[in-house]
Design a protein around this motif. Structure first.
Motif, mmCIF file in Angstrom:
data_model
loop_
_atom_site.group_PDB
_atom_site.id
_atom_site.type_symbol
_atom_site.label_atom_id
_atom_site.label_comp_id
_atom_site.label_asym_id
_atom_site.label_seq_id
_atom_site.Cartn_x
_atom_site.Cartn_y
_atom_site.Cartn_z
ATOM 1 N N GLY A 292 -4.222 -44.074 12.541
ATOM 2 C CA GLY A 292 -4.279 -44.034 11.084
ATOM 3 C C GLY A 292 -5.491 -43.293 10.573
ATOM 4 O O GLY A 292 -5.403 -42.508 9.624
ATOM 5 N N MET A 293 -6.642 -43.520 11.225
ATOM 6 C CA MET A 293 -7.876 -42.887 10.781
ATOM 7 C C MET A 293 -7.824 -41.371 10.964
ATOM 8 O O MET A 293 -8.134 -40.606 10.034
ATOM 9 C CB MET A 293 -9.045 -43.482 11.568
ATOM 10 C CG MET A 293 -10.398 -42.912 11.212
ATOM 11 S SD MET A 293 -11.749 -43.860 11.972
ATOM 12 C CE MET A 293 -11.308 -43.759 13.706
ATOM 13 N N PHE A 294 -7.387 -40.906 12.121
ATOM 14 C CA PHE A 294 -7.360 -39.467 12.370
ATOM 15 C C PHE A 294 -6.291 -38.775 11.528
ATOM 16 O O PHE A 294 -6.502 -37.651 11.050
ATOM 17 C CB PHE A 294 -7.131 -39.192 13.858
ATOM 18 C CG PHE A 294 -8.388 -39.226 14.680
ATOM 19 C CD1 PHE A 294 -9.042 -38.064 15.023
ATOM 20 C CD2 PHE A 294 -8.936 -40.428 15.096
ATOM 21 C CE1 PHE A 294 -10.203 -38.077 15.766
ATOM 22 C CE2 PHE A 294 -10.088 -40.477 15.840
ATOM 23 C CZ PHE A 294 -10.740 -39.296 16.179
ATOM 24 N N LEU A 295 -5.150 -39.410 11.342
ATOM 25 C CA LEU A 295 -4.129 -38.817 10.487
ATOM 26 C C LEU A 295 -4.617 -38.686 9.051
ATOM 27 O O LEU A 295 -4.444 -37.645 8.398
ATOM 28 C CB LEU A 295 -2.855 -39.677 10.518
ATOM 29 C CG LEU A 295 -1.905 -39.465 11.687
ATOM 30 C CD1 LEU A 295 -0.811 -40.516 11.674
ATOM 31 C CD2 LEU A 295 -1.287 -38.069 11.640
ATOM 32 N N LEU A 296 -5.251 -39.736 8.549
ATOM 33 C CA LEU A 296 -5.723 -39.730 7.170
ATOM 34 C C LEU A 296 -6.823 -38.692 6.974
ATOM 35 O O LEU A 296 -6.852 -37.978 5.960
ATOM 36 C CB LEU A 296 -6.238 -41.122 6.807
ATOM 37 C CG LEU A 296 -6.226 -41.505 5.333
ATOM 38 C CD1 LEU A 296 -4.816 -41.426 4.772
ATOM 39 C CD2 LEU A 296 -6.774 -42.911 5.149
ATOM 40 N N LEU A 297 -7.717 -38.590 7.941
ATOM 41 C CA LEU A 297 -8.793 -37.611 7.836
ATOM 42 C C LEU A 297 -8.253 -36.190 7.929
ATOM 43 O O LEU A 297 -8.771 -35.274 7.278
ATOM 44 C CB LEU A 297 -9.836 -37.862 8.922
ATOM 45 C CG LEU A 297 -10.583 -39.196 8.822
ATOM 46 C CD1 LEU A 297 -11.524 -39.378 10.000
ATOM 47 C CD2 LEU A 297 -11.339 -39.292 7.514
ATOM 48 N N GLY A 298 -7.210 -35.984 8.737
ATOM 49 C CA GLY A 298 -6.576 -34.671 8.788
ATOM 50 C C GLY A 298 -5.921 -34.313 7.468
ATOM 51 O O GLY A 298 -6.008 -33.161 7.003
ATOM 52 N N LEU A 299 -5.258 -35.280 6.838
ATOM 53 C CA LEU A 299 -4.650 -35.050 5.529
ATOM 54 C C LEU A 299 -5.699 -34.728 4.475
ATOM 55 O O LEU A 299 -5.477 -33.921 3.566
ATOM 56 C CB LEU A 299 -3.861 -36.293 5.093
ATOM 57 C CG LEU A 299 -2.485 -36.512 5.718
ATOM 58 C CD1 LEU A 299 -1.960 -37.893 5.362
ATOM 59 C CD2 LEU A 299 -1.506 -35.438 5.243
#
Length: 493
Positions: free
Chosen positions: A293-300
């Motif tokens: 969740g953290m890496f996906l959100l930061l990528g977005l």
């Protein structure tokens, strides 16, 4: 009468679920190719963002900041639960120095490079150095576990404990330097005193509440397990909710919540092993969900179009960080503990940067530091470079440096590392020298294990070796910190 439409729920949920599903699937294939599983989630977020094919616009820094901090707390808790107290024998003191002085040195050298490469004033350059100055617990824990390489206890313990304990130092430095950047004034004597008081409060309160909360939670878990027929999931929920409660309370009280939740995990994991062991599988799932969740959100959240404007200076900064700042700070911190050159080189190379720099880059954005967007853009490039170059070569570097220990069933590799012969640790060194025609040292009256321990001048671990004449003596087996079996390899003259 109009029917209630649930499109506002179903469509975002469909997009999020599909994105996570595709990322996990792609991550499984990327891991087999040697790339970081976490890198896939970050790239998936970038592709789904507004500059990628997905075209999703997301700029909620407050939500990302909240999710990032909670996710890091869960990851640190999981790492603490898996940290054996026995590893403190070899890893605690060097890890503490790396997590404090090492972060400061690395931040200072990287800040000097940022001042030159990005033309930032000194307060903001040092702030950028602090943001990218610490290793990332999520990346280190995940990649060491999935690398398939068995490292010696000293190297593995130092890397894991350091990554769990240096985040508080990075957070402290970032907050302190944000204050300097906002005031745009040199630190006065009173300012330095305030920094020291804040440092003592953050780390002292974090350690105190972590130990106290860990002791209380361990007692609770042992009582719950003995009196109730609970499932593994319930124990894991107690661990996560208890850890997050201590993290939040410590942060609210002015201490380091990150240090508190990691220390809590270590205390609970060692005081209530029987209660924690069944819950580790569920905790692993929570940690992976937090990382994904953290890496996906930061990528977005990232905008590649803006990153391109500072890409080359940021890449240069990443090179300085990996090739100069991290190796130099590691060498200076580990030199007093008699680490070998190969061990120092490997620990320096596994200075992985992950989500922590990107989360820390949100601090100046939310504080209103002028030009703060550049911190986020540079941190993204540094993280991508670290995961691509360092994350994909963890296993290769260990093998090339001769630090990969053999699996117990791998006879060929075992003989290659420890030699063809083995003997009991209590064998007198004088008898060994006489049998193999080796030059007896001055302290040949000692047992072979005693001589190895004294000559190494550090706590021995499996894999340590010393040369004696045309033979190499190595630590083959240990029990409770003591050498029990020694390997012998005869070398060509």
């Amino acid at each position: 009468m109009m029917a209630l439409s649930l499109d506002f729920l179903s469509l975002p949920l469909l997009a999020a679920a599909a994105l996570v599903f595709a990322s996990v699937l792609a991550g499984l294939f990327s891991a087999r190719l040697g790339f970081s599983f976490l890198l896939v989630f970050l790239i998936a977020g970038l592709l789904a963002g507004e500059d990628g094919p997905g075209g999703l616009r997301f700029d909620d820094f407050r939500l990302s900041f909240w999710v990032g901090n909670v996710a890091l707390a869960v990851i640190l808790l999981d790492g603490g639960l898996r940290t054996e107290q026995a590893t403190f024998r070899t890893g605690l003191r060097p890890s503490l120095l790396l997590a404090t002085l090492g972060v400061v040195l690395c931040a200072g050298i990287t800040g000097a490079a940022a001042h030159w490469l990005l033309a930032l004033d000194w307060p903001r350059a040092l702030l950028l150095g602090a943001i990218v100055g610490s290793t990332d617990a999520a990346a280190v824990f995940a990649l060491l576990k999935n690398s398939g390489v068995r490292l010696n206890e000293r190297v593995a313990a130092t890397l894991e404990i350091e990554s769990g304990m240096n985040d508080p130092m990075a957070v402290y430095l970032t907050l302190a330097l944000i204050g300097v950047a906002l005031s745009a004034q040199d630190a006065s004597q009173a300012g330095v005193l305030a920094w020291l008081q804040s440092f003592v409060l953050q780390f002292g309160l974090g350690a105190l509440l972590g130990i106290g909360g860990g002791w209380a939670l361990a007692e609770l878990l042992r009582r719950v397990q003995s009196r109730f027929d609970t499932g593994d999931g319930v124990l894991a929920l107690l661990l996560v909710s208890g850890g997050l409660a201590v993290f939040a309370f410590t942060t609210w009280a002015g201490g380091s919540g990150f240090l508190a939740v990691y220390v809590l995990g270590v205390v609970v994991g060692n005081r209530a092993k029987q209660a924690v062991a069944p819950a580790l599988a569920a905790m692993d799932g929570y940690a992976w969900l937090a990382q994904a969740g953290m890496f996906l959100l930061l990528g977005l959240l990232a905008t590649p179009g803006q990153v391109a404007n500072t890409f080359w200076p940021a890449l240069g900064l990443a090179v300085v960080l990996m090739a100069v700042a991290r190796p130099l700070s590691v060498a200076l911190c580990l030199w007093p503990f008699h680490f070998t050159r190969r061990e120092i080189a490997y620990i320096a190379w596994v200075g992985l940067r992950g989500a922590v720099p990107i989360v820390l880059a949100m601090f100046p954005l939310m504080a209103g530091v002028e030009g703060a967007q550049i911190f986020f853009n540079v941190a993204l490039v540094v993280v991508l470079a670290s995961l691509l170059l360092q994350g994909s070569t963890i296993a290769l570097a260990a093998r090339r440096l001769g630090l990969a220990l053999p699996d117990p069933d791998d006879t060929a590799h075992t003989r290659q590392v420890f030699g063809d012969f083995a003997l009991a640790a209590h064998t007198p060194l004088s008898d060994l020298c006489a049998f193999y025609n080796l030059p007896p040292p001055a302290d040949a009256h000692l047992s072979t294990a005693q001589w190895l321990t004294a000559t190494l001048n550090r706590p021995p671990v499996v894999g340590d070796a010393m040369r004696l004449g045309n033979a190499e003596l190595s630590v083959r087996e240990m029990d409770d910190g003591h050498i029990t079996r020694i390997g012998i390899r005869l070398l060509e003259d």
